[in-house]
Design a protein around this motif. Structure first.
Motif, short mmCIF file in Angstrom:
data_model
loop_
_atom_site.label_atom_id
_atom_site.label_comp_id
_atom_site.label_asym_id
_atom_site.label_seq_id
_atom_site.Cartn_x
_atom_site.Cartn_y
_atom_site.Cartn_z
N ALA A 87 40.24 65.07 25.73
CA ALA A 87 39.52 66.32 25.49
C ALA A 87 39.20 66.51 24.01
N GLY A 88 39.71 65.63 23.16
CA GLY A 88 39.39 65.69 21.74
C GLY A 88 37.96 65.25 21.48
N ASN A 105 36.23 64.18 27.72
CA ASN A 105 36.96 64.84 28.81
C ASN A 105 36.36 64.53 30.18
N SER A 159 43.78 62.28 14.89
CA SER A 159 43.07 62.65 16.11
C SER A 159 42.84 61.45 17.01
N ASN A 207 32.91 74.75 25.85
CA ASN A 207 34.29 75.19 25.96
C ASN A 207 34.32 76.64 26.41
N ASP A 235 43.68 62.13 22.80
CA ASP A 235 43.46 63.12 23.84
C ASP A 235 42.02 63.01 24.32
N SER A 239 48.45 67.85 16.18
CA SER A 239 48.67 67.49 17.58
C SER A 239 50.14 67.19 17.87
N TRP A 296 39.66 73.47 23.46
CA TRP A 296 39.29 72.09 23.79
C TRP A 296 38.00 72.10 24.60
#
Length: 285
Positions: free
Chosen positions: A122-123, A217, A115, A186, A120, A36, A192
């Motif tokens: 969206a992770g 997300n 991570s 996705n 994030d 990342s 993502w």
């Protein structure tokens, strides 16, 4: 693009890494697997004066049983999380969700701690750890600090880690006897998640005694679908009851409106994927 110039340190121990971060102040970034951070540096979205590479710190890797928790080193790769027998036996949701992360090369290099620290929304893994009620262990000049996952993610790409703290371990409660499922949508393989749902279900006498639902997300941070969880408690594990509870999944969320999907589309996905994930976790798929 080429990253902006930075200094580089490669400590051998946690104590050395913490001292290095403390000396650098807020101008340092920790390099874990780099999956990342390196793209961000190349795009010049971050300009650290110092990169602290913790790849040589052996004590940050591995999985061990610690009472009613599994303690997973922050530098444990996704590949090792997926294939660790203790994770698969006692925290199957984490193994299942990690297996969907990106592609094999990323899973061999990327780390669980990296991570989570990247944060994030969206992770896949931040929402999974939120659903698991995980705890994150940080060490800084003031000592060791345990941060509940619900307090760790504070805003988009931001956490409650202090600049002089190093994430060292993730503590996940052992959840033997719980059903689990991770469902995500996705646009293309390995991309993502537009929306993802991590579901945990504990059944008693054919009914759902307790459920946990983490949303990927659906806002600037990972979310728990608390209204859905409340509606599922004590409900019959039938599709009609689950559908009514899943209809509440998007309540209180703040999904983005971008090229991958509108707010309304993401809210629809959250409801549909929550229903699928809960039914699968309850053994009713």
């Amino acid at each position: 693009m080429i990253p902006a110039a930075f200094d580089y340190a490669r400590p051998e121990t946690v104590d050395e890494a913490v001292r290095t971060l403390a000396d650098a102040g807020e101008e340092a970034k920790v390099l874990a697997g780099g999956q990342s951070l390196l793209p961000i540096l190349r795009l010049r979205l971050a300009f650290p004066d110092l990169l602290v590479d913790v790849g040589r710190i052996a004590e940050l890797r591995g999985v061990r049983r610690d009472g009613d928790h599994l303690a997973i080193g922050a530098m444990t790769t996704h590949h090792d999380v997926i294939h660790d027998p203790q994770v698969r036996a006692h925290v199957g949701l984490l193994a299942a969700a990690t297996a969907t992360v990106a592609d094999p090369s990323v899973r061999h290099l990327g780390t669980l701690g990296g991570s989570l620290a990247h944060a994030d929304p969206a992770g896949d893994l931040p929402a999974v750890c939120l659903a698991l009620d995980a705890e994150l262990v940080a060490i800084g000049p003031q000592g060791r600090r345990i941060i509940p996952a619900r307090e760790f993610f504070t805003d988009y790409l931001q956490t409650s880690l202090r600049p002089d703290e190093l994430l060292t371990e993730i503590r996940v409660p052992v959840l033997d006897g719980w059903g689990f499922h991770y469902e995500k949508f996705n646009r293309v393989s390995q991309a993502w998640a537009v929306v993802g749902v991590a579901a945990l279900v504990r059944r008693t006498d054919g009914r759902i005694a307790e459920a946990r639902v983490g949303l990927v997300n659906m806002g600037p941070t990972p979310k728990r679908a608390h209204l859905t969880e409340t509606a599922l408690a004590g409900a019959d594990a039938a599709s009609e009851a689950v559908a009514r509870a899943a209809a509440l999944a998007a309540e209180g969320t703040r999904p983005s409106n971008d090229l991958s999907g509108s707010v309304e589309y993401r809210e629809h996905l959250a409801r549909v994927l929550t229903r699928r994930a809960v039914l699968a976790a309850a053994g009713m798929a």
